[in-house]
Design an enzyme around this catalytic site. Structure first.
Site, short mmCIF file in Angstrom:
data_model
loop_
_atom_site.label_atom_id
_atom_site.label_comp_id
_atom_site.label_asym_id
_atom_site.label_seq_id
_atom_site.Cartn_x
_atom_site.Cartn_y
_atom_site.Cartn_z
N PRO A 274 0.82 -1.22 0.00
CA PRO A 274 0.00 0.00 0.00
C PRO A 274 0.85 1.27 0.00
CG PRO A 274 0.12 -0.91 2.21
CD PRO A 274 0.86 -1.87 1.31
N ARG A 276 -0.78 4.93 -1.29
CA ARG A 276 -1.75 6.01 -1.11
C ARG A 276 -2.54 5.93 0.21
NH1 ARG A 276 -3.94 8.57 -5.60
NH2 ARG A 276 -3.37 6.76 -6.81
N TYR A 316 -3.68 14.23 -13.82
CA TYR A 316 -4.79 13.27 -13.91
C TYR A 316 -6.16 13.94 -13.83
CZ TYR A 316 -0.87 10.62 -11.86
OH TYR A 316 0.36 10.11 -11.56
N CYS A 343 3.63 28.90 -15.45
CA CYS A 343 3.18 29.34 -16.77
C CYS A 343 2.65 28.17 -17.60
CB CYS A 343 4.33 30.03 -17.49
SG CYS A 343 4.92 31.40 -16.52
N TYR A 371 1.84 10.83 -3.47
CA TYR A 371 2.16 11.34 -4.80
C TYR A 371 2.09 12.86 -4.82
CZ TYR A 371 1.32 6.40 -5.45
OH TYR A 371 1.37 5.04 -5.30
N1 LLP Z 1 2.98 -1.50 -6.00
C1 LLP Z 1 3.29 -1.20 -7.28
C2 LLP Z 1 4.01 -2.17 -8.08
C3 LLP Z 1 2.91 0.05 -7.81
O1 LLP Z 1 3.19 0.35 -9.06
C4 LLP Z 1 2.20 0.97 -6.99
C5 LLP Z 1 1.80 2.28 -7.50
C6 LLP Z 1 1.93 0.61 -5.65
C7 LLP Z 1 2.32 -0.64 -5.20
C8 LLP Z 1 1.21 1.52 -4.69
O2 LLP Z 1 -0.09 1.75 -5.09
P1 LLP Z 1 -1.07 2.60 -4.16
O3 LLP Z 1 -1.35 1.78 -2.91
O4 LLP Z 1 -0.41 3.87 -3.83
O5 LLP Z 1 -2.29 2.79 -4.98
N2 LLP Z 1 0.87 9.00 -9.24
C9 LLP Z 1 -0.43 8.38 -9.26
C10 LLP Z 1 -0.40 6.98 -8.70
C11 LLP Z 1 0.61 6.08 -9.37
C12 LLP Z 1 0.65 4.70 -8.78
C13 LLP Z 1 1.85 3.97 -9.27
N3 LLP Z 1 2.02 2.67 -8.70
C14 LLP Z 1 -1.42 9.28 -8.53
O6 LLP Z 1 -1.02 10.32 -8.04
O7 LLP Z 1 -2.60 8.95 -8.46
#
Ligand code: LLP
Length: 415
Positions: A274, A276, A316, A343, A371
């Site tokens: 996890p 986010r 996004y 800008c 992020y």
């Molecule tokens: N594991 C892998 C292999 C990943 O690629 C990611 C996120 C995670 C775990 C963690 O996922 P989470 O629990 O955070 O959803 N910049 C984007 C999100 C990109 C996610 C990339 N991979 C945003 O701001 O929404």
């Protein structure tokens, strides 16, 4: 219970008034609540406690050393996607034996570094990467613990840029070839089949896609078992969503319950990654209102933070809740776009919001912990933001604001 609350007309992080933080550290500034981070870590640990498990915090979501250190002290592992992230974890006191390494483009050098520090598992994402891992393991004379990241062809039903489990995504290897690749790995004396890995996407607000993916991974697990290939752990990745506006994602406990149910008779550990859900709502980004103006009937609130500090809305079209850290008794709400000084026309924090603001007010962008700072840049030669951690009534500067010289210190002029 939330740790960012109004007391009277002022917004607080735990016991500290946010306007005081803005005064002391200046803006823009990312403000984390330690108690919220601790609560989230405990929620994830607790959700898996009936099974052998490893919570691997996805470092890319928030890579500040203080955040990593707090997690390491509370026993979490980490998911990294580069040598830099792995070095960060080690620099912050994390244990490489609790780190998994994902990513489609790991270089030979990165693999060598990871194996030399004793990584828990390399999540291999292609057939060619297997060859590289074999080459490096032979060179170092070690047995490399590996998993294959399997792309189960499941729709995470999220933004296309953060959906990773579909057949047309670059991530992982397809289900069809995974079985044969595992047979190949099992025959290699310098590789150890450690796990099966899977991550289908991010900001998932329903528990259904991950259950669909688990069933597919379990089918492969069973097939491998029949073949005599035993798996130590199943890694279901990250992806649990958070509330940015009115989303109602399941709790970690609800989210993982059906997965644990399916694994209950199997002698296998569960890993998760996890990002986010651990950090997003443990942080606000503070920005000062610099100017206001009306253009063609539209009201603009111009702040001192922009897409270089927080790129999610521009990249996004993400909705981030924006509130005033001071509630005014006078004045009234206006519908406005909250923008930054960069800008670019997509340099906005929020559109068509209702706010009662005065110049000099400090706005708080909620859900900024994931992020946020980790995707910030120096675009427009703006300094990377300062970061502060609140612990009850105390504040700690966990990242100083850059100096301008920091920005160009590695550049040089032809002589
Ligand atoms: N594991 C892998 C292999 C990943 O690629 C990611 C996120 C995670 C775990 C963690 O996922 P989470 O629990 O955070 O959803 N910049 C984007 C999100 C990109 C996610 C990339 N991979 C945003 O701001 O929404």
């Amino acid at each position: 219970m939330d740790f960012f609350n109004y007391k009277g007309s002022d917004l607080y992080a735990e016991d500290v008034k946010l306007t005081e933080i803005a005064k002391q550290y200046n803006t823009p500034v990312y403000v984390y609540s330690k108690a919220t981070l601790e609560r989230h870590i405990a929620a994830f640990e607790n959700s898996l406690k009936s099974k052998k498990h490893l919570v691997c915090f996805a470092v890319k979501s928030c890579s500040n050393l203080a955040v990593i250190n707090l997690m390491a002290k509370l026993g979490t592992g980490f998911d990294v996607v580069s040598e830099g992230e792995l070095r960060r974890v080690i620099a912050a006191g994390g244990d490489p034996h609790k780190v998994v390494f994902s990513g489609v483009g790991k270089t030979e050098h990165e693999i060598e570094y990871a194996l030399s520090v004793g990584i828990n598992c390399l999540n291999i994402e292609s057939e060619e990467e297997i060859d590289t891992v074999i080459k490096v393991a032979k060179k170092l004379n070690v047995v490399a613990p590996v998993a294959l990241r399997v792309n189960p062809g499941v729709d995470a039903k999220t933004h296309p840029y953060i959906s990773t489990g579909l057949k047309n995504n670059k991530f992982g290897v397809s289900e069809e070839i995974a079985f044969d690749l595992y047979k190949r790995i099992a025959k290699e004396p310098c590789l150890k089949v450690s796990g099966i890995d899977c991550h289908i996407g991010s900001q998932m607000t329903s528990g259904l896609p991950i259950v669909e993916a688990t069933d597919k991974i379990l089918a492969l697990y069973d097939k491998l078992k029949k073949e005599g290939i035993n798996i130590d752990h199943i890694n279901m990745g990250g992806g649990l969503g958070v509330t940015y506006y009115d989303e109602t994602p399941p709790s970690p406990l609800e989210y993982f319950a059906p997965i644990l149910e399916r694994l209950k008779n199997e002698d296998v550990a569960i890993y998760i990654e996890p990002g986010r859900a651990m950090v997003a709502n443990a942080c606000v980004l503070l920005a000062k209102v610099v100017y206001q103006k009306n253009n063609g009937g539209k009201h603009f609130v111009i702040t001192d933070t922009g897409m270089n500090d927080l790129i999610r809305p521009a990249l996004y079209g993400s909705y981030m809740t924006i509130i005033n850290t001071t509630k005014h008794e006078d004045g009234e709400e206006v519908v406005c776009d909250i923008v930054g000084p960069i800008c670019e026309s997509d340099d906005f924090l929020g559109k068509e919001r209702k706010l009662n603001v005065k110049n000099g007010d400090i706005l708080a962008v909620r859900g900024a912990g994931a992020y946020g700072s980790s995707m910030s840049s120096t675009y427009n030669t703006r300094r990377m933001p300062c970061e502060v951690m609140v612990d009850k009534d105390k504040t700690f500067e966990i990242r100083k604001r850059q100096t301008y010289e920091d920005i160009w210190k590695d550049e040089s002029i032809l002589n």
